[in-house]
Write an enzyme that holds these catalytic residues in place. Sequence first.
Site, mmCIF file in Angstrom:
data_model
loop_
_atom_site.group_PDB
_atom_site.id
_atom_site.type_symbol
_atom_site.label_atom_id
_atom_site.label_comp_id
_atom_site.label_asym_id
_atom_site.label_seq_id
_atom_site.Cartn_x
_atom_site.Cartn_y
_atom_site.Cartn_z
ATOM 1 N N ASP A 203 -10.350 39.701 -54.380
ATOM 2 C CA ASP A 203 -11.595 39.948 -55.129
ATOM 3 C C ASP A 203 -11.670 38.978 -56.309
ATOM 4 O O ASP A 203 -12.228 37.897 -56.197
ATOM 5 C CB ASP A 203 -11.607 41.419 -55.562
ATOM 6 C CG ASP A 203 -12.873 41.791 -56.309
ATOM 7 O OD1 ASP A 203 -13.798 40.965 -56.364
ATOM 8 O OD2 ASP A 203 -12.944 42.913 -56.841
ATOM 9 N N GLY B 188 -2.935 48.045 -48.454
ATOM 10 C CA GLY B 188 -4.165 47.630 -47.786
ATOM 11 C C GLY B 188 -4.003 46.763 -46.557
ATOM 12 O O GLY B 188 -4.829 46.800 -45.648
HETATM 13 P P1 IMP Z 1 -8.107 41.181 -57.243
HETATM 14 O O1 IMP Z 1 -6.920 41.058 -58.161
HETATM 15 O O2 IMP Z 1 -9.372 41.410 -58.017
HETATM 16 O O3 IMP Z 1 -8.238 40.040 -56.284
HETATM 17 O O4 IMP Z 1 -7.886 42.545 -56.503
HETATM 18 C C1 IMP Z 1 -7.661 42.663 -55.164
HETATM 19 C C2 IMP Z 1 -7.369 44.105 -54.854
HETATM 20 O O5 IMP Z 1 -8.459 44.951 -55.245
HETATM 21 C C3 IMP Z 1 -7.224 44.303 -53.374
HETATM 22 O O6 IMP Z 1 -5.907 44.135 -52.940
HETATM 23 C C4 IMP Z 1 -7.745 45.704 -53.169
HETATM 24 O O7 IMP Z 1 -6.704 46.630 -53.356
HETATM 25 C C5 IMP Z 1 -8.771 45.893 -54.259
HETATM 26 N N1 IMP Z 1 -10.156 45.664 -53.771
HETATM 27 C C6 IMP Z 1 -11.015 44.697 -54.171
HETATM 28 N N2 IMP Z 1 -12.207 44.792 -53.552
HETATM 29 C C7 IMP Z 1 -12.096 45.854 -52.706
HETATM 30 C C8 IMP Z 1 -13.024 46.459 -51.760
HETATM 31 O O8 IMP Z 1 -14.177 46.063 -51.555
HETATM 32 N N3 IMP Z 1 -12.535 47.540 -51.078
HETATM 33 C C9 IMP Z 1 -11.283 48.022 -51.245
HETATM 34 N N4 IMP Z 1 -10.403 47.483 -52.109
HETATM 35 C C10 IMP Z 1 -10.801 46.411 -52.852
HETATM 36 MG MG MG Z 2 -4.407 44.830 -51.623
#
Ligand code: IMP
Ligand code: MG
Length: 175
Positions: free
Chosen positions: A103, A45
Amino acid sequence: MIVKDKTFKKYISKEELEKKIKSLARLINSDYKDKKPLFIAILNGSFMFASDLLKEINIDCEISFVKVASYEDMESTGNVKQLIGLNENIFNKDVIIIEDIIDSGRTIAKILEEFRSLGASTVEVITLLQKPKSKNIDVKLKYVGFEIPEKFVVGYGLDYDGLGRNTKEIFQLKE
Ligand code: IMP
Ligand code: MG
């Protein structure tokens, strides 16, 4: 814009991204002026963000790339995350992790834990986007581009089911 089966609307323009990235780079150039940071971009990403950010960094630095592989743990039901592709010796280095979006914050928490255990001198995080959920968990994000609401976004490296990464702007899910 339609990605797979969903419709997205323009959310953050190319100009806004450029402006923000320049201001983040200015902070890093000044905070790290006497250091030689090692940037670690988390693929896939963050590839566009990392590329544009590094073009604005004017101090000595290194960059490397890692991936976070997720797999289901057999014992627990949790999703286990593991870093792959880290070939650099990060002992005593000033590491700056480059993320596209935080996120829940669980991924970055795991990554930070791993880097600290490898003996980095300092570890900081720069993320282009931050969603509100991650504010409740105990991760320190030194550089944040945009705080955004709890809505799905794509573009500028971010994907929906592998698609939609190849744009100059960021798009938000239309409901
Ligand atoms: P976390 O462990 O929940 O913080 O996950 C983060 C990961 O979820 C990011 O590196 C993205 O790959 C994915 N992600 C979370 N929200 C989005 C979004 O709105 N669009 C695309 N990918 C997302
Ligand atoms: Mg990511």
